[in-house]
Enzyme design. Structure first.
Site, PDB file in Angstrom:
ATOM      1  N   LYS A  45       0.855  -1.193   0.000  1.00 34.33           N
ATOM      2  CA  LYS A  45       0.000   0.000   0.000  1.00 34.33           C
ATOM      3  C   LYS A  45       0.889   1.239   0.000  1.00 34.33           C
ATOM      4  O   LYS A  45       1.929   1.256   0.670  1.00 34.33           O
ATOM      5  CB  LYS A  45      -0.903  -0.039   1.235  1.00 34.33           C
ATOM      6  N   SER A  60      -9.735   1.707   2.636  1.00 39.78           N
ATOM      7  CA  SER A  60      -8.843   2.452   1.778  1.00 39.78           C
ATOM      8  C   SER A  60      -7.754   1.612   1.099  1.00 39.78           C
ATOM      9  O   SER A  60      -7.143   2.082   0.152  1.00 39.78           O
ATOM     10  CB  SER A  60      -8.160   3.555   2.590  1.00 39.78           C
ATOM     11  N   SER A 109      -9.968  -0.593   6.836  1.00 40.92           N
ATOM     12  CA  SER A 109      -9.375  -0.454   5.505  1.00 40.92           C
ATOM     13  C   SER A 109      -8.661  -1.675   4.943  1.00 40.92           C
ATOM     14  O   SER A 109      -8.270  -1.673   3.776  1.00 40.92           O
ATOM     15  CB  SER A 109      -8.415   0.729   5.480  1.00 40.92           C
TER      16      SER A 109
HETATM   17  N1  GLN Z   1     -13.273   4.113   6.076  1.00 35.93           N
HETATM   18  C1  GLN Z   1     -12.671   4.464   7.306  1.00 35.93           C
HETATM   19  C2  GLN Z   1     -12.259   5.921   7.276  1.00 35.93           C
HETATM   20  O1  GLN Z   1     -12.470   6.531   6.287  1.00 35.93           O
HETATM   21  C3  GLN Z   1     -11.506   3.587   7.604  1.00 35.93           C
HETATM   22  C4  GLN Z   1     -10.266   3.965   6.914  1.00 35.93           C
HETATM   23  C5  GLN Z   1      -9.092   3.106   7.306  1.00 35.93           C
HETATM   24  O2  GLN Z   1      -9.236   2.060   7.943  1.00 35.93           O
HETATM   25  N2  GLN Z   1      -7.919   3.594   6.965  1.00 35.93           N
HETATM   26  O3  GLN Z   1     -11.746   6.440   8.218  1.00 35.93           O
END
Ligand code: GLN
Length: 446
Positions: free
Chosen positions: A52, A127, A151
């Site tokens: 990532k 994400s 994410s």
């Molecule tokens: N969707 C969640 C957010 O926008 C989780 C994001 C993540 O785990 N990095 O914060």
């Protein structure tokens, strides 16, 4: 590695999972391993892996999918990157994500839209959408993601692959571009449970560079893979099965429960009574931490710098206004507000108290149960462009994953069913530092 790179060049035209592919570096690393000879006992030797793009890689662009870091070349490797390199795994490139990991569809990337390999009109989740899509599309066998509120688990659910968010402190966060430092964990994304356990062993363990990384011994996560689930006690939180859950998703969880019963486990309903406050608490805590963590992007030390600033203050304002995308700005404002002197007690402090209640909920369940089984996301993958304009809808979608981060627990999503041809995952949540039992139950299901 050559084949992997050729395959990525072909497949990624339709998927857009990668922001930058490191062809030259990957071939160089592969050559060095060829010359030294493959170590047959090391499963990761010569294995192409994707990272990532919020994991810093020495000398190779690391963008966090932000214009702010579009041309940023770090001067060191994240601990997980270093560990994989020492095991002779070969990093082939950096995957797309929501900017600074804020989002759940990878549509917040400053650079490109990633497509779900199962249906290219759908989002890959996020994400870590690029990492999950790259594994699902067969571009790589394994990838690393990060999980602050879901994410890793939500995109793997959308892509029909396996992803683990380890216990907070299990994996070093050194070199992970910080979002919510009390919530972030790095974890493996793979096609099956056994590979996932192997990869977690490769990246886990204490690190002097991260004082929140745990001193606890790292067990062999593969030790109980074939031990089955006979006699295991599994709880399904009724609050996670409530209204708002897609029918097919609900059925997938009920079917998984049936499978576990047939395999000899006891599966019963349990309660996590403070679940309904999770979204509010999470968005206050994660945004507060993000607003603090993102202060370092000031246009001076590194990253994007606006060109036409007349003084220092203008340089800060213009660099940040131009460098950050809308969602990142929304979080910075929310977090700065929650932490401000006048509102700290009403928002941040209250959220921290709610967090404690949620931790206690889990502790109570784990007095009587070995594992929790739950849906990973309320729906399967949705259409590109469908939800992104409505932040509240996007935030509510995280209701099933973020309690695990607030409580610091390990959670893994595994593929368990389908809805109209799209994969649906279920989540296995374990006691702190008990990833081994999660892998045991996950492998029994496969
Ligand atoms: N969707 C969640 C957010 O926008 C989780 C994001 C993540 O785990 N990095 O914060």
């Amino acid at each position: 590695t050559k084949q992997t790179l050729a395959n990525i060049a072909e497949v990624d035209k339709d998927i857009n999972a990668f922001i930058n592919v490191d062809e030259e570096g990957a071939l160089q690393r592969a050559k060095a391993i060829d010359e030294a000879g493959i170590d047959a006992d090391n499963l990761l030797s010569g294995m192409p892996i994707a990272l990532k793009d919020n994991l810093v890689t020495k000398g190779f662009k690391t963008t966090a999918a932000s214009k702010m870091l579009e041309n940023f070349k770090p001067i060191y490797n994240a601990t997980v990157v270093e560990k994989l390199a020492n095991l002779n795994a070969i990093s082939v490139g950096k995957t797309n994500m929501d900017e600074f990991a804020m989002g759940g569809s990878t549509e917040n990337s400053a650079f490109k839209i990633t497509h779900n390999p199962w249906d290219t009109n759908k989002v890959p989740g996020g994400s870590s959408g690029g990492s999950a899509a790259a594994v699902a599309a067969g571009e790589v066998l394994a990838a690393l993601g990060s999980d602050t509120g879901g994410s890793i688990r939500q995109p793997v659910s959308f892509n029909g692959v396996v992803g683990m968010k380890p216990t907070y402190g299990r994996v070093s966060r050194w070199g992970l571009i910080a979002f919510g430092s009390s919530l972030d964990q790095i974890g493996p994304i793979t096609r099956n449970v056994a590979d996932n356990a192997t990869l977690l062993n490769a990246i886990a363990g204490h690190d002097d560079h991260d004082m929140t990384s745990s001193n606890k011994d790292v067990p062999d996560f593969s030790a109980n893979l074939n031990a089955g689930v006979k006699g295991m006690k599994i709880g399904i939180p009724s609050e996670f099965m409530a209204a708002g859950l897609d029918d097919d998703v609900k059925q997938t969880v009920l079917d998984a429960a049936e499978t576990y019963r047939k395999l000899g486990a006891t599966v019963e309903e349990v309660s996590l009574p403070h679940t309904e406050y999770g979204v509010a608490a999470y968005y206050i805590i994660s945004s507060s931490e993000a607003s603090s963590n993102l202060q370092r992007f000031d246009g001076i030390r590194y990253g994007y710098r606006a060109e036409d600033a007349k003084n220092l203050e203008e340089l800060y304002v213009k660099s940040r206004s131009q460098g950050f995308g809308d969602e990142v700005k929304r979080r910075i404002m929310l977090g700065t507000f929650s932490l401000s002197a006048g509102f700290y007690d009403a928002y941040f402090k209250k959220a921290a108290q709610v967090r404690t209640l949620m931790i206690n909920d889990f502790t109570n369940v784990f007095k009587d149960y070995d594992l929790i089984l739950a849906p990973t996301a309320p729906t399967p993958a949705y259409g590109i462009g469908e939800d992104i304009s409505d932040p509240m809808t996007m935030y509510m979608n995280d209701v099933l994953t973020l309690p695990v981060n607030l409580a610091g627990l390990p959670g893994m999503s595994i593929p368990a069913g389908f809805s109209n041809g799209l994969p649906v995952g279920v989540q296995l949540i374990g006691k702190p530092f008990d990833e081994t039992t999660i892998y045991q139950a996950g492998n029994a299901f496969e």
